[in-house]
Write a protein that holds these residues in place. Structure first.
Motif, mmCIF file in Angstrom:
data_model
loop_
_atom_site.group_PDB
_atom_site.id
_atom_site.type_symbol
_atom_site.label_atom_id
_atom_site.label_comp_id
_atom_site.label_asym_id
_atom_site.label_seq_id
_atom_site.Cartn_x
_atom_site.Cartn_y
_atom_site.Cartn_z
ATOM 1 N N ASP A 446 39.813 64.985 38.311
ATOM 2 C CA ASP A 446 40.410 65.717 39.424
ATOM 3 C C ASP A 446 40.968 64.690 40.400
ATOM 4 N N LEU A 447 42.268 64.462 40.326
ATOM 5 C CA LEU A 447 42.910 63.420 41.110
ATOM 6 C C LEU A 447 42.987 63.766 42.591
ATOM 7 N N SER A 448 42.853 65.050 42.922
ATOM 8 C CA SER A 448 42.928 65.450 44.327
ATOM 9 C C SER A 448 41.715 64.976 45.114
ATOM 10 N N THR A 449 40.652 64.592 44.433
ATOM 11 C CA THR A 449 39.438 64.140 45.113
ATOM 12 C C THR A 449 39.330 62.623 45.183
ATOM 13 N N LEU A 450 40.303 61.912 44.614
ATOM 14 C CA LEU A 450 40.199 60.459 44.507
ATOM 15 C C LEU A 450 41.119 59.753 45.491
ATOM 16 N N SER A 451 40.636 58.678 46.060
ATOM 17 C CA SER A 451 41.439 57.819 46.924
ATOM 18 C C SER A 451 41.475 56.417 46.339
ATOM 19 N N VAL A 452 42.428 55.642 46.815
ATOM 20 C CA VAL A 452 42.578 54.268 46.350
ATOM 21 C C VAL A 452 41.385 53.433 46.793
ATOM 22 N N ILE A 453 40.824 52.643 45.884
ATOM 23 C CA ILE A 453 39.713 51.741 46.209
ATOM 24 C C ILE A 453 40.290 50.433 46.747
ATOM 25 N N PRO A 454 39.756 49.930 47.870
ATOM 26 C CA PRO A 454 40.337 48.730 48.498
ATOM 27 C C PRO A 454 40.099 47.484 47.669
ATOM 28 N N LYS A 455 41.047 46.586 47.722
ATOM 29 C CA LYS A 455 40.921 45.307 47.030
ATOM 30 C C LYS A 455 40.497 44.222 48.016
ATOM 31 N N VAL A 456 40.023 43.123 47.495
ATOM 32 C CA VAL A 456 39.596 41.993 48.313
ATOM 33 C C VAL A 456 40.576 40.851 48.094
ATOM 34 N N VAL A 457 41.114 40.328 49.185
ATOM 35 C CA VAL A 457 42.089 39.241 49.140
ATOM 36 C C VAL A 457 41.602 38.122 50.042
ATOM 37 N N ARG A 458 41.779 36.885 49.593
ATOM 38 C CA ARG A 458 41.344 35.745 50.399
ATOM 39 C C ARG A 458 42.111 35.686 51.720
ATOM 40 N N PRO A 459 41.498 35.130 52.775
ATOM 41 C CA PRO A 459 42.217 34.958 54.042
ATOM 42 C C PRO A 459 43.491 34.144 53.831
ATOM 43 N N ILE A 460 44.503 34.435 54.620
ATOM 44 C CA ILE A 460 45.803 33.776 54.458
ATOM 45 C C ILE A 460 45.691 32.265 54.559
ATOM 46 N N GLU A 461 44.836 31.782 55.446
ATOM 47 C CA GLU A 461 44.728 30.328 55.622
ATOM 48 C C GLU A 461 44.161 29.621 54.392
ATOM 49 N N LYS A 462 43.552 30.369 53.494
ATOM 50 C CA LYS A 462 43.008 29.770 52.270
ATOM 51 C C LYS A 462 43.915 29.994 51.052
ATOM 52 N N GLN A 463 45.050 30.639 51.273
ATOM 53 C CA GLN A 463 45.962 30.900 50.166
ATOM 54 C C GLN A 463 46.930 29.743 49.962
ATOM 55 N N LEU A 464 47.480 29.674 48.754
ATOM 56 C CA LEU A 464 48.492 28.671 48.433
ATOM 57 C C LEU A 464 49.832 29.090 49.038
ATOM 58 N N PRO A 465 50.768 28.138 49.205
ATOM 59 C CA PRO A 465 52.046 28.449 49.867
ATOM 60 C C PRO A 465 52.830 29.581 49.227
ATOM 61 N N HIS A 466 52.726 29.755 47.894
ATOM 62 C CA HIS A 466 53.498 30.787 47.220
ATOM 63 C C HIS A 466 52.684 32.045 46.940
ATOM 64 N N GLU A 467 51.481 32.164 47.507
ATOM 65 C CA GLU A 467 50.759 33.429 47.393
ATOM 66 C C GLU A 467 51.393 34.448 48.345
ATOM 67 N N SER A 468 51.471 35.681 47.890
ATOM 68 C CA SER A 468 52.313 36.682 48.532
ATOM 69 C C SER A 468 52.071 36.839 50.025
ATOM 70 N N ARG A 469 50.833 37.052 50.434
ATOM 71 C CA ARG A 469 50.584 37.319 51.854
ATOM 72 C C ARG A 469 50.939 36.123 52.728
ATOM 73 N N ARG A 470 50.644 34.917 52.238
ATOM 74 C CA ARG A 470 50.980 33.722 53.026
ATOM 75 C C ARG A 470 52.493 33.497 53.047
ATOM 76 N N LEU A 471 53.142 33.703 51.904
ATOM 77 C CA LEU A 471 54.584 33.487 51.813
ATOM 78 C C LEU A 471 55.349 34.391 52.768
ATOM 79 N N TRP A 472 54.928 35.668 52.858
ATOM 80 C CA TRP A 472 55.652 36.646 53.661
ATOM 81 C C TRP A 472 54.988 36.902 55.025
ATOM 82 N N ASP A 473 54.058 36.055 55.406
ATOM 83 C CA ASP A 473 53.279 36.308 56.620
ATOM 84 C C ASP A 473 54.162 36.432 57.858
#
Length: 511
Positions: A446-473
């Motif tokens: 029953d998809l009407s009862t389901l929500s998206v489960i959150p993902k865990v992402v490293r803090p931006i300061e610990k990401q590499l230059p081409h990791e998405s969140r840091r690149l587009w920060d």
């Protein structure tokens, strides 16, 4: 989606050799309200009429039309990683096919809400994330075909539900690496029906429990599972990315190539898989289904209501799930048929399908892409419902039962005396024509009862230059502050740097 280059804002910017010609663009009206956005989108749609593939061209979008989330972060097919991790729970191949079918319906829960556009990826950009999830449980009386999933009940959905914190909060600051919700770009609107409602309090509790799990913490009595994910942009023209996910504790891997083709048809944007996109591949590397691989093809999606400014997604055509490899024995294949919507009236998001047996050495099933193509004698289960709500299923015939185990514990129990004879080989006109037996249906999901489960992402300061969140920060920060002109300049700078790097590689003969 399309390659939304904004070089028109900088006339001196050289054009990409791989995408000659000026980009199709619309000027930023400066009106950031819904009315202004709709006017810009209508202008853009008119300019795209007749274009064979919008995704392969340079499309200039004002920053105010973009959602502050990277494209690679948005497309991950793991809106419910717990459902993915449950694929290999059963020792019955039919039950595993049901589990894969369930995963196929949950991989894009974000489609159920508002349609927006994340920004595109540059070559070499990559995104990494993981989920610590509570394993799917089963009640004492239920088989793996009836899992107990973390969900919000429709009865607990609030009439005036609280606003769900945007995932862009963590994208923006990088201070909190636990996202409050993934799938931002199709965020639900408050006050709607359960299939489009934001997370209820019950689901918020489940989400909090999920996000606070620690792999070394067994206090709950159930060891949590970790699902890890990585994706990278491997081509800029045309836009192509590759992704990989795994749940080692359940011997599961997910991989594929993402590419889309898009064109305007009438007042609808039609999105289909690109030439390199062969669907999702789920591989079982150990346990019950060791050696099995499931290929899940993509259907065709349409963004509707463009000229009315009321965007929503419908799905058409079919999804085919094919199992290959694994132990000798019976194999199954599923045909998921999305019912065509009328251009008049309300969309119903209906789906129906069948699961049928596959005979070794016989490739005739490869031509069966609709329910009506499948011979009745090969069908072992049928299902129907809405891909935004409840989907039910039931067995048809004995072919879905394990040969060496009793079927008494499974539900529903077929009335074998009234099943179609194996001598009947004519295709069924529809799912309903497969059998006249009034058997009990079970809920697949029953998809009407389901929500998206959150993902865990490293803090931006610990990401590499081409990791998405840091690149587009810098772009994300300005979009969230509604500084759209500055966001456009930051975005152009990132894209120009990519063009400069591509020119340098070409000059040096580097592939």
């Amino acid at each position: 989606m399309a390659n939304d280059d904004l070089s028109n804002d900088h006339p001196t910017t050289p054009l990409d050799d791989d995408a000659p010609g000026p980009p199709i663009s619309v000027p930023d009206s400066g009106d950031t309200g819904e009315g202004g956005k709709i006017k810009m989108i209508v202008q853009l749609v008119k300019k795209c009429l007749g274009v064979k593939d919008i995704a392969a061209m340079r499309l200039s979008l004002p920053a105010s039309l973009m959602e502050p989330i990277p494209n690679l972060e948005y497309w991950h097919y793991l809106d419910r990683p717990d459902v993915f991790a449950a694929i290999n729970d059963s020792d019955d191949p039919f039950e595993r096919m049901l589990a894969v079918l369930r995963f196929a319906f949950t991989k894009d829960l974000k489609f159920h809400g508002k349609v927006c556009k994340p920004y595109n990826s540059v070559l070499g950009e990559h995104f990494r994330a993981h989920w610590d999830i509570i394993p799917v449980a089963y009640s004492d009386s239920a088989q793996p075909s009836s899992p107990l999933l973390f969900s919000h009940s429709t009865s607990s959905a609030l009439a005036d539900p609280p606003t769900v914190a945007s995932e862009t909060a963590s994208v923006k600051s990088g201070k909190s690496f636990k996202s409050s919700r993934s799938g931002l770009s199709f965020a639900s609107k408050p006050g709607k029906s359960p299939s489009t409602a934001p997370t209820s309090l019950a689901q918020e509790d489940a989400t909090a429990q999920m996000s606070q799990l620690n792999l070394n913490d067994a206090s709950s009595g159930t060891s949590p599972l970790r699902v890890v994910y990585v994706t990278e942009q491997i081509s800029h023209h045309p836009p192509v990315s590759a992704y990989y996910a795994t749940c080692p504790d359940r011997s599961l891997e997910l991989a594929g190539i993402d590419q889309i083709s898009a064109k305007v048809s009438g007042t609808t944007l039609r999105v289909s898989p690109g030439e390199f996109n062969q669907g999702l591949f789920v591989k079982i590397t150990g346990g019950h289904g060791e050696g099995e691989q499931y290929n899940i093809t993509h259907p065709v999606a349409s963004v509707n209501g463009i000229l009315r400014g009321s965007f929503y997604v419908t799905v058409g055509d079919s999804t085919i799930i094919t199992c290959t490899g694994g132990k000798p024995g019976r194999k199954f294949r599923a045909v998921v048929e999305y019912k065509e919507e009328s251009w008049l009236g309300k969309a119903h998001f209906l789906v129906e399908g069948v699961i049928h047996t596959v005979i070794d050495g016989d490739a005739s099933h490869e031509e069966w892409t609709k329910v009506k193509h499948v011979p009745r004698s090969r069908v072992v289960a049928v299902f129907d419902g809405t891909w935004r709500g409840r989907i039910r299923w039931r067995r048809v015939g004995s072919g879905s039962y394990p040969k060496l185990t009793s079927s008494s514990s499974s539900s529903p129990i077929p009335t074998h005396a009234t099943l179609p004879s194996s001598s009947i080989s004519s295709p069924a006109a529809s799912k309903a024509d497969v059998s006249n037996v009034d058997e009990e249906y079970c809920t697949l999901i029953d998809l009407s009862t389901l929500s998206v489960i959150p993902k865990v992402v490293r803090p931006i300061e610990k990401q590499l230059p081409h990791e998405s969140r840091r690149l587009w920060d810098s772009v994300t920060d300005r979009l969230l502050k509604k500084e759209f002109s500055d966001a456009t300049r930051e975005k152009v700078a990132i894209e120009q740097k990519q063009r400069d790097e591509a020119a340098e590689r070409k000059k040096k003969g580097i592939q």
